[in-house]
Design a protein around this motif. Structure first.
Motif, PDB file in Angstrom:
ATOM      1  N   ASN A  46       0.822  -1.213   0.000  1.00 22.08           N
ATOM      2  CA  ASN A  46       0.000   0.000   0.000  1.00 22.08           C
ATOM      3  C   ASN A  46       0.854   1.260   0.000  1.00 22.08           C
ATOM      4  O   ASN A  46       0.559   2.217  -0.718  1.00 22.08           O
ATOM      5  N   THR A  71      -6.285   3.876  -5.405  1.00 25.28           N
ATOM      6  CA  THR A  71      -5.706   2.753  -4.655  1.00 25.28           C
ATOM      7  C   THR A  71      -6.762   1.805  -4.095  1.00 25.28           C
ATOM      8  O   THR A  71      -6.428   0.869  -3.366  1.00 25.28           O
ATOM      9  N   GLN A  73      -8.960   2.238  -1.807  1.00 29.07           N
ATOM     10  CA  GLN A  73      -9.055   2.285  -0.350  1.00 29.07           C
ATOM     11  C   GLN A  73     -10.195   3.214   0.046  1.00 29.07           C
ATOM     12  O   GLN A  73     -10.490   4.179  -0.655  1.00 29.07           O
TER      13      GLN A  73
END
Length: 160
Positions: A46, A71, A73
């Motif tokens: 990450n 990403t 997220q």
């Protein structure tokens, strides 16, 4: 009694199931190995993905909401991730002048130096554990096969 879902289920053939499970194995094992190879640098997958996104962005910055989307997220999870990376000196937050509620994640000089130092090792890891294990025509075939899947899933983002 059978439901509409049960009668409509197209079960995987043996070959399809083997392909699917091989894909899952490769995905999990490869990400585990890449993470392991980043550990000596104090980074996670990450962290590295965030550094890559920021290093490839204009002015080495991205709005936090755009970075979360890039990403995959949640905004909350990304916020915690950025806090850890700020503590390490890799990124900083900046206010967005055009939107008082918005924030940017900005790559610091130390973050760029880390990217430049780690990238050659990461690329070598990707080569060693993936690229160099496949013939060029197999890579081309894999890319061709996975492109429609990636496009389909990108189109589904944000949908139930």
């Amino acid at each position: 009694m059978e439901t509409d879902t049960e009668t409509a289920t197209r079960w995987l053939t043996e070959d399809e199931q083997l392909t699917w499970r091989t894909h899952l194995d490769v995905s999990r094992l490869l990400m585990h190995q890449l993470e392991k190879d980043l550990q000596p640098f104090g980074l996670t997958n990450n962290d590295y993905e965030i550094l890559v996104n920021l290093s490839e962005s204009p002015e080495l910055r991205m709005r936090m909401s755009d970075l979360a989307a890039a990403t995959l997220q949640s905004k909350s999870r990304l916020s915690h991730q950025i806090t850890r990376m700020e503590t390490a000196g890799l990124v900083r937050r900046e206010n967005c002048e055009s939107d008082r509620r918005g924030l940017y994640a900005v790559l610091t000089d130390a973050g760029m130096e880390t990217m430049q130092r780690v990238a050659p090792h990461h690329v070598a890891s990707v080569r060693r554990h993936f690229i160099d294990l496949m013939a060029p025509d197999a890579l081309a075939g894999l890319r061709e096969s996975l492109t429609p899947v990636a496009e389909h899933l990108r189109g589904r983002r944000g949908k139930a």
